[in-house]
Design a protein around this motif. Structure first.
Motif, PDB file in Angstrom:
ATOM      1  N   ILE A 168       0.811  -1.043   0.097  1.00 51.46           N
ATOM      2  CA  ILE A 168      -0.011  -0.089  -0.123  1.00 51.46           C
ATOM      3  C   ILE A 168       0.762   1.443  -0.013  1.00 51.46           C
ATOM      4  N   ASP A 169       1.944   1.285   0.697  1.00 45.86           N
ATOM      5  CA  ASP A 169       2.832   2.483   0.654  1.00 45.86           C
ATOM      6  C   ASP A 169       3.682   2.662  -0.581  1.00 45.86           C
ATOM      7  N   ARG A 170       3.347   1.967  -1.523  1.00 40.32           N
ATOM      8  CA  ARG A 170       3.959   2.032  -2.881  1.00 40.32           C
ATOM      9  C   ARG A 170       3.133   2.629  -3.894  1.00 40.32           C
ATOM     10  N   TYR A 171       1.789   2.689  -3.771  1.00 42.73           N
ATOM     11  CA  TYR A 171       0.725   3.041  -4.690  1.00 42.73           C
ATOM     12  C   TYR A 171       1.059   4.261  -5.129  1.00 42.73           C
TER      13      TYR A 171
ATOM     14  N   TYR B 100      -0.521   8.392  -2.235  1.00 50.63           N
ATOM     15  CA  TYR B 100      -0.090   8.240  -0.885  1.00 50.63           C
ATOM     16  C   TYR B 100      -1.006   6.979  -0.332  1.00 50.63           C
ATOM     17  N   GLY B 101      -0.279   6.177   0.370  1.00 54.09           N
ATOM     18  CA  GLY B 101      -0.888   5.040   1.377  1.00 54.09           C
ATOM     19  C   GLY B 101      -0.057   4.752   2.123  1.00 54.09           C
ATOM     20  N   ALA B 102      -0.728   4.353   3.510  1.00 57.25           N
ATOM     21  CA  ALA B 102       0.198   3.715   4.618  1.00 57.25           C
ATOM     22  C   ALA B 102      -0.697   3.018   5.360  1.00 57.25           C
ATOM     23  N   TRP B 103      -0.283   1.713   5.818  1.00 56.72           N
ATOM     24  CA  TRP B 103      -0.986   0.952   6.848  1.00 56.72           C
ATOM     25  C   TRP B 103      -1.152   1.582   7.859  1.00 56.72           C
TER      26      TRP B 103
ATOM     27  N   GLU C 166      -1.550  -3.376  10.018  1.00 53.88           N
ATOM     28  CA  GLU C 166      -0.903  -4.157   8.903  1.00 53.88           C
ATOM     29  C   GLU C 166      -2.109  -5.278   8.580  1.00 53.88           C
TER      30      GLU C 166
ATOM     31  N   PHE D 271      -5.855   0.880   6.329  1.00 56.50           N
ATOM     32  CA  PHE D 271      -4.870   1.704   5.613  1.00 56.50           C
ATOM     33  C   PHE D 271      -5.519   2.886   5.333  1.00 56.50           C
TER      34      PHE D 271
ATOM     35  N   ALA E  73      -5.245   6.414   2.651  1.00 57.81           N
ATOM     36  CA  ALA E  73      -4.686   6.759   1.095  1.00 57.81           C
ATOM     37  C   ALA E  73      -5.315   8.408   0.863  1.00 57.81           C
TER      38      ALA E  73
END
Length: 159
Positions: A31-34, A43-46, A49, A53, A55
């Motif tokens: 998700i952090d690489r989208y 932007y994306g971050a868990w 986990e 998340f 976005a």
């Protein structure tokens, strides 16, 4: 209130990716690489986990939105999906990937289905109900194009 066909509106793509399923799985769950790959998600971050998340999306008109997402499908390494929330208790979208292992390649089916919650698409059709079908089709076509762009960028980055 008339829904104008927004709830349940769906689109999807099917793309053969030249990566093994496990490699592609690491990409679709990153998700952090989208933000590196998507023309819309920046932007994306868990938050938790494999469960929730956040976005951020940026649209061509410059509008930025913040959403939270809850993973609803997690079947490693073949299915990954989530519901999108914009502040309401009901989701306004569901995204899902289905991966079919073909050895050195993976057949990806990615889909989007609009939920009952509020969204830009819903606001557009309420604003101009006589052009609802056109607005829905335009957005679904845009989403499908974004899916293809994201998958191509993901494939290139993961090689």
């Amino acid at each position: 209130m008339n829904d104008y066909g927004v709830t349940g509106a769906t689109t999807g793509v099917e793309v053969l990716i030249k990566l093994p399923v496990r490699t592609l799985w690491t990409g679709i769950t990153a998700i952090d690489r989208y933000g590196e790959w998507s023309p819309e998600c920046i932007y994306g971050a868990w938050l938790e986990e494999n469960a929730t998340f956040e976005a951020r999306n940026r649209f061509p008109d410059g509008l930025e939105t913040y959403v939270t997402c809850t993973v609803t499908v997690l079947e490693e390494p073949t299915r990954f999906g989530w519901d999108v929330y914009g502040g309401e208790e009901v989701p306004f979208a569901h995204w899902e990937y289905e991966l079919e292992d073909r050895g050195a390649e993976t057949l990806v089916r990615q889909s989007f289905t609009h939920g009952p919650g509020d969204s830009g698409m819903r606001m557009a059709v309420v604003k101009e109900p006589d052009r609802a079908a056109e607005a829905i089709r335009r957005r679904l076509d845009q989403l499908a194009a974004n899916m293809r762009t994201t998958l191509a960028a993901m494939e290139s980055a993961l090689r």
